[in-house]
Design an enzyme around this catalytic site. Structure first.
Site, PDB file in Angstrom:
ATOM      1  N   LYS A 290       0.900  -1.266   0.067  1.00  0.00           N
ATOM      2  CA  LYS A 290       0.040   0.022  -0.028  1.00  0.00           C
ATOM      3  C   LYS A 290       0.837   1.192   0.007  1.00  0.00           C
ATOM      4  O   LYS A 290       1.855   1.299   0.402  1.00  0.00           O
ATOM      5  CB  LYS A 290      -0.784   0.185   1.214  1.00  0.00           C
ATOM      6  CG  LYS A 290      -2.063  -1.168   1.311  1.00  0.00           C
ATOM      7  CD  LYS A 290      -2.833  -0.962   2.465  1.00  0.00           C
ATOM      8  CE  LYS A 290      -3.904  -2.045   2.278  1.00  0.00           C
ATOM      9  NZ  LYS A 290      -4.889  -1.901   3.492  1.00  0.00           N
ATOM     10  N   ARG A 325      -1.343  -9.242   7.292  1.00  0.00           N
ATOM     11  CA  ARG A 325      -2.051  -9.530   5.750  1.00  0.00           C
ATOM     12  C   ARG A 325      -0.841  -9.210   4.557  1.00  0.00           C
ATOM     13  O   ARG A 325      -0.899  -7.823   4.590  1.00  0.00           O
ATOM     14  CB  ARG A 325      -3.434  -8.947   5.735  1.00  0.00           C
ATOM     15  CG  ARG A 325      -4.262  -9.589   4.080  1.00  0.00           C
ATOM     16  CD  ARG A 325      -5.542  -8.766   4.548  1.00  0.00           C
ATOM     17  NE  ARG A 325      -6.468  -9.283   3.180  1.00  0.00           N
ATOM     18  CZ  ARG A 325      -6.350  -8.486   1.927  1.00  0.00           C
ATOM     19  NH1 ARG A 325      -5.612  -7.473   1.916  1.00  0.00           N
ATOM     20  NH2 ARG A 325      -6.995  -8.863   1.183  1.00  0.00           N
TER      21      ARG A 325
END
Length: 357
Positions: A290, A325
């Site tokens: 991200k 994750r």
């Protein structure tokens, strides 16, 4: 926000052997059910009509404060989240921000899921709807077509499977097919039937924070104090879940990096990750690939963010986070194994220490 809210952030965390030594010397207080200790806490008060107040409290003083959040900080986390775990990402979508289109079709998706397990994933998180910024909702029938055979086949081969969905019908079908975790970016708030579905099964539930919807969340997010507001929101979702009959021991929280947050908010959450232990449940960090440091990432495309992802994971490990994750499982398994050795945490009996070098 009504009244004055109180928070308790572990500010000096210690793991493994160091935690044991400091606890034995009376210099730290055990937290997270053992294996961790904290020697300095930040007690925060946020009045409705006043500035944030902060007081530093050492391990010897903390018990005398009779802070109800201390019970949440010291309570054991349920197995298997009593130590760090890796959740491998498997997007069966054409448009996910990093790996969209790479694992379409059941055969390709199952093969990749098994590769994630072989690389060291404790959980495979299967998603059939992209929730990237600007994404539009996928009909439930299409989402089911994408994920259901993948969940069924992976679970049938012994993998621990999580279903990444906002829809109650997909949750219900995936759990029936073998999924053991429901991972909902809306915190079971998008679909009115989600609370009932989650209450009717024994799956763990990941409650993520998101401001707005994927289509609009990053247009103009607004916060006064992001980490504290995310904490309050997640506390509210935990209350809604327990009121619906979902045991607190089945809940996991995710502060939702980049979901309705820009760089200042993402950094505020990362710098205050230990705050979320005050919710009394395991914490998931989803930083993989991200753009949480967007101002620093000129030219860093999603597939080129492994170093920054590993930095976030290492930071999270040092903050006591229990679940990560990630896309790049093998690299994270090596990082996690090395970190546990440095921290003096005993390896699991089924670890990989017997492998040839």
């Amino acid at each position: 926000m009504a009244g004055t809210r109180h928070y308790l952030r572990p500010a000096a965390l210690h793991a493994g052997a160091e935690a044991e030594r400091l606890t034995a010397a009376g210099r730290a207080r055990p937290i997270l059910g053992g294996g961790w200790a904290c020697s300095l806490f930040e007690a925060l008060r946020w009045p409705t009509d006043g500035p944030l107040e902060s007081v530093w409290v050492d391990a010897g003083e903390i018990a005398a404060r009779d802070d109800p959040l201390l019970a949440h900080l010291t309570a054991p986390r349920p197995a298997p989240f009593d130590r760090p775990r890796l959740m491998g990402i498997l997007n069966v979508t054409p448009d996910s921000f990093s790996d969209g289109g790479q694992h379409q079709g059941a055969d390709a998706a199952v093969a990749h899921g098994l590769r994630l397990v072989a690389a060291g994933a404790d959980i495979v998180d299967v998603g059939g709807e992209s929730t990237r910024p600007g994404a539009v909702e996928v009909p439930a029938e299409e989402e089911l077509r994408r994920v259901l055979p993948v969940v069924q086949r992976l679970a049938g081969q012994g993998a621990t499977v999580s279903i990444d969905t906002r829809k109650a019908s997909v949750m219900r079908a995936a759990v029936a097919a073998g999924a053991q975790i429901i991972n909902d970016v809306s915190g079971l708030a998008h679909d009115p039937a989600s609370l009932e579905v989650a209450a009717s099964c024994n799956a763990f539930v990941v409650l993520m924070h998101m401001q707005g919807t994927p289509a609009t969340m990053n247009v103009a997010p607004r916060y006064e104090r992001c980490a504290l507001e995310v904490f309050d929101h997640l506390a509210g979702r935990i209350e809604a879940c327990t009121a619906a009959g979902i045991a607190r021991t089945r809940l996991i929280v995710d502060p939702g990096l980049c979901f309705g947050k820009h760089e200042p908010e993402n950094l505020d959450i990362l710098r205050n990750l230990a705050l979320f232990h005050g919710l009394g449940v395991p914490v998931l960090l989803g930083a993989s690939r991200k753009g949480w440091t967007a101002a620093l990432e000129t030219g860093w495309r999603a597939g080129e963010r492994l170093p920054s992802t590993l930095a976030a994971t290492l930071w999270g490990l040092n903050q006591g986070i229990q679940l990560f994750r990630v896309h790049d499982v093998a690299e994270h398994r090596q990082l996690l194994t090395a970190w546990e050795a440095l921290a003096g945490l005993a390896p699991e009996k089924n670890d990989r220490t017997g492998e040839a070098e």
